[in-house]
Enzyme design. Structure first.
Site, PDB file in Angstrom:
ATOM      1  N   SER A 128       3.297   3.118   8.696  1.00 29.36           N
ATOM      2  CA  SER A 128       2.423   3.612   9.751  1.00 29.36           C
ATOM      3  C   SER A 128       3.200   4.535  10.700  1.00 29.36           C
ATOM      4  O   SER A 128       3.679   5.578  10.277  1.00 29.36           O
ATOM      5  CB  SER A 128       1.784   2.434  10.490  1.00 29.36           C
ATOM      6  OG  SER A 128       0.719   2.857  11.299  1.00 29.36           O
ATOM      7  N   ASP A 184      -7.361   3.302   3.228  1.00 30.14           N
ATOM      8  CA  ASP A 184      -6.775   3.047   4.552  1.00 30.14           C
ATOM      9  C   ASP A 184      -7.868   3.064   5.607  1.00 30.14           C
ATOM     10  O   ASP A 184      -8.624   4.024   5.734  1.00 30.14           O
ATOM     11  CB  ASP A 184      -5.727   4.125   4.853  1.00 30.14           C
ATOM     12  CG  ASP A 184      -4.859   3.771   6.056  1.00 30.14           C
ATOM     13  OD1 ASP A 184      -5.334   3.055   6.952  1.00 30.14           O
ATOM     14  OD2 ASP A 184      -3.703   4.221   6.096  1.00 30.14           O
ATOM     15  N   HIS A 205      -4.961  -0.289   5.236  1.00 33.06           N
ATOM     16  CA  HIS A 205      -3.714   0.058   5.926  1.00 33.06           C
ATOM     17  C   HIS A 205      -2.634  -0.965   5.635  1.00 33.06           C
ATOM     18  O   HIS A 205      -1.448  -0.639   5.549  1.00 33.06           O
ATOM     19  CB  HIS A 205      -3.970   0.161   7.427  1.00 33.06           C
ATOM     20  CG  HIS A 205      -2.847   0.799   8.190  1.00 33.06           C
ATOM     21  ND1 HIS A 205      -2.428   2.078   7.970  1.00 33.06           N
ATOM     22  CD2 HIS A 205      -2.038   0.308   9.167  1.00 33.06           C
ATOM     23  CE1 HIS A 205      -1.426   2.383   8.773  1.00 33.06           C
ATOM     24  NE2 HIS A 205      -1.166   1.313   9.505  1.00 33.06           N
TER      25      HIS A 205
END
Length: 800
Positions: free
Chosen positions: A669, A742, A776
């Site tokens: 991330s 995601d 994610h």
């Protein structure tokens, strides 16, 4: 994928050490695979009287086939359209009840064959336990009766878990829950020929919203959302289910402390195409237990018109909640600055109360100098009011006395100053059955628990007493170095009997009944064994070092089993990190974490590669610090990344454990964003691993992380912070990984797609791995095993 098929599928894959055929799942070395597939230890809960222990078992990872079950992405939600519940859950796979006094296991009959439980909750007197059981075609409500040791399904129709909580106990025999009003088979079908185009418009009204995913995109989506989100409230008591009120799109319902009223929030039209469901227009109402509307409190507009900025809010009431120390008093806040924190006013928020029978006007309780963030109720003389300014990273806690209406500041601190965090008040149940502040010493002090306990020696959790008169926090118990021990629950505040969780580098976390005043009476509740024998012998050390401008940094250094730097020499290194913003260099320099924690692995960890001869610097501090009052942390983001990375590398080389010519960097991330920037702007690393990152900040034009300036306010900043802008400068090999689904705000998969294309177009060395069905955070067993293989091959080929 059936279990037997999974075994076959994995067995045909070799434990590879070189790149194999693309587009096929591969396995990492066996030592790594065994670590990943280790079964996690159970979750632990106890009742407040410390009579029973609940052991809640969990599975490790679902298969990719399980991830591939039906999923609907709508209104910012991800749903399983077959059972009206979130599609990505981590259910409890076993429930074991154990008597604390004798340690005897209690066999519970009637549990579902394939347990997939969630939302586990005791009734008020803790004689029963309710939970939601997710099945393929619906969600059921079960109740475990402790006396009869029997679980029974009690719902009349499948539960609806599309929005918010699905059930709550009313009293020992009564549960309020919500059910579906439709069947999955009857869902609206997408028309081949729509009625017309999908049209959105805006007429001069700003809507500076973040880049949310899975939003409503058409009138057909609107009809689907209405169909799945509509729910009916039901009361169950003594075997009888009774519908109350009319169906609505309930996103929450809360009982008043006296259990006579229900505070409901329900979604209303028009649905927004710019924000998720929880930002849709909302009706806030109070109902009685027959479902009759007693009072409509507010009609709130869509959140898409909320002003940009960390501390700005809509100019409407917010924070509706019941006051825990009164039978039926609703509290809420209202901005006094029209929602704009920079407006020069003496008070920015006011908090109001409205009590049953709700016929009078709301009365003002208190005002706050900054932005109101919540209240924890105690008694008529003590409630703790919190104010927060995210933009300045500050918080303030005040004592509010309802008896005389006074407010008194107890303490203020920077949110990033972990050393000055006094902890949170321990809560106890009052006569209404609500959790309120636990007072001690004849009501003059508040019992506090800090389960982290940051200090210059690392994290050392503590229990303390906060003196309301002197405003000093006296620590009465603190974990000792050598172990990491934290208080999970306070069982008896007067005798200081607690439930603690204790661990060390070599001892797996286990639970104890701990007598802080009489340690000889301490009792072990669990004897969990080490699930990671392959990690035995790997050493962990909390290292400290300075960057060139004097900011102190730390990281967790893992070295392979049996490693001797004099004999084996410097190792290849993987540095894993995640940047954080600070307004204070002193706060950035604080020690975080503990060397005494047992290493628990998830798919995301880099520690696996310590089994393969790498030195791992995990949680390497990457602070981005505001250099002076006129600047924000991100104004020199890249320069500070360089300072942080250089300091880490220099220290590892100085220690003699790291080879300067064999350094890799990685992150997930925002850590992936960091990785790409370091490769674009430095020559410190041989290679990088970047997972599910955002690489072009113009795709998040209304801010990101703690940066609240928009692209149009700081276009150069957005350009310079985007590694995509410097794709032609990334010459070191970079592995890009992204979940194809995601769901995180700002990290759309297009980020990795476009960075890969840019790198390829400029002749860079890169590999792009798209993980099917992953969001994610990654979950699928085959996917995460393959991920570990990809990362290992990348390190072997380009670093080692």
């Amino acid at each position: 994928m059936k279990k037997s098929f999974l075994i076959v599928a994995l067995s045909v894959l070799s434990f590879s050490t070189s790149y194999a055929q693309d587009d096929a799942y591969q396995l990492p070395p066996k030592a790594i695979a065994d670590l990943l597939l280790a079964k996690p230890t159970p979750l632990v809960r106890i009742d407040s009287k410390a009579e029973y222990l609940l052991l809640l078992g969990r599975n490790s990872y679902p298969t990719v086939e399980e991830l591939g079950q039906p999923e609907m992405k709508i209104a910012g939600l991800r749903l399983n359209p077959l059972n009206f519940s979130p599609s990505r859950q981590s259910p409890i796979s076993s429930i074991t009840l154990q008597t604390i006094r004798t340690g005897a296991k209690v066999e519970i009959v009637g549990l579902p064959k394939n347990l997939a439980a969630g939302s586990i909750a005791w009734n008020p007197s803790e004689t029963k336990i309710a939970f939601a059981q997710t099945e393929v075609n619906g969600v059921d409500l079960y109740v475990i009766d402790i006396a009869s040791k029997k679980a029974t399904r009690v719902n009349s129709s499948p539960l609806n878990q599309v929005l918010g909580n699905a059930f709550t106990w009313v009293d020992d025999q009564t549960i309020l829950y919500k059910v579906t009003t439709h069947e999955a088979a009857g869902a609206p079908k997408r028309p081949i020929t729509p009625k017309g185009p999908t049209i959105q418009q805006n007429v001069g009204k700003a809507a500076p919203r973040p880049t949310f995913q899975d939003l409503i995109k058409s009138p057909y989506d609107e009809s689907l959302f209405s169909y799945y989100a509509e729910a009916q409230l039901v009361v169950y008591k003594n075997g009888v289910n009774k519908k109350i009120g009319e169906p609505a799109l309930y996103n929450s319902f809360q009982l008043s402390p006296d259990r006579k009223y229900i505070l409901t929030r329900s979604v209303a039209k028009p649905f927004s195409y710019a924000v998720p469901a929880y930002g849709f227009p909302t009706a806030v109402k109070i109902l009685d237990l027959d479902g009759k509307t007693i009072k409509e409190i507010a009609k709130l507009p869509s959140a898409e018109s909320a002003p940009a900025g960390n501390d700005n809010v809509q100019n409407v009431p917010r924070g509706f909640d019941w006051r825990d120390d009164e039978p039926a008093s609703l509290v809420y806040a209202m901005p006094l600055d029209s929602g704009y924190i920079k407006k020069q006013v003496e008070f920015h928020d006011a908090v109001y109360s409205l009590s049953a029978p709700f016929t009078q006007e709301a009365k003002e309780l208190f005002k706050t100098k900054t932005r109101y963030a919540g209240v924890i109720w105690g008694n008529s003389k003590v409630a703790l009011v919190t104010e927060v300014l995210r933009g300045k990273q500050t918080s303030k806690v005040s004592r509010y006395s309802a008896a005389d209406g006074t407010m008194e500041v107890l303490y203020e601190r920077n949110l990033t100053d972990a050393y000055k965090n006094p902890g949170s008040p321990v809560l106890m149940k009052n006569a209404l059955g609500r959790e309120v502040i636990q007072m001690t010493d004849n009501g003059t002090k508040i019992l506090m628990n800090n389960p982290v306990g940051s200090s210059d020696q690392g994290d050392l959790p503590f229990i303390s007493k906060f003196d309301l008169a002197t405003k000093k926090n006296e620590i009465i118990w603190r974990a000792k170095p050598g172990y990491f021990e934290q208080v999970e629950e306070v069982i008896d505040a007067d005798k200081l009997i607690v439930l603690s969780r204790k661990e060390s580098q070599t001892e797996v976390p286990n639970y104890f009944i701990k007598h802080l005043l009489n340690p000889s009476q301490d009792k072990a509740l669990t004897q969990f064994e080490n699930p990671y024998p392959n990690l035995v012998g790997i050493t962990k050390e909390k290292i400290k070092y300075k960057r060139a401008d004097g900011v102190d940094l730390t990281g967790d250094l893992y070295l392979p089993k049996g490693y001797n730097k004099e004999k084996d020499g410097p190792l290849p290194v993987l540095i894993w990190a995640y940047p954080r913003e600070f307004n204070s260099a002193a706060d950035a320099a604080q020690v975080r974490g503990s060397k005494d924690r047992f290493t628990v692995l998830s798919w995301a960890s880099p520690i696996y590669y310590a089994t393969q001869g790498y030195a791992i610097l995990d949680n390497a501090e990457m602070p981005i610090v505001s250099t002076d009052a006129s600047k924000k942390p991100n104004d020199n983001f890249v320069d500070q990344l360089r300072l942080n990375a250089s300091a880490a590398i220099d220290h590892l080389v100085q220690l003699g454990v790291g080879d300067r010519k064999r350094m890799a960097v990685g992150g997930h991330s925002y850590g992936a964003f960091m990785t790409a920037n370091l490769l674009a702007h430095t020559d410190l690393f041989k290679a990088g691993i970047a997972r599910s990152g955002a690489y072009n900040r113009t795709l998040t034009p209304f801010g990101f992380q703690n940066e609240d300036r928009t692209y149009w306010q700081a276009p150069q900043l957005y350009y310079e912070m985007s590694p995509f802008s410097y794709a032609d400068k990334i010459k070191e090999p970079i592995l890009l990984v992204h979940g194809e689904q995601d769901d995180n705000t700002g990290t759309f998969p297009i980020n990795s797609e476009r960075l890969y294309a840019a790198l390829k177009g400029n002749g860079g060395t890169t590999r792009f791995v798209y993980l099917p069905y992953e969001a994610h955070s990654y979950r699928g067993k085959e996917n995460v095993l393959h991920l570990l293989w990809e990362q290992f091959q990348w390190l072997e080929k380009y670093v080692k």
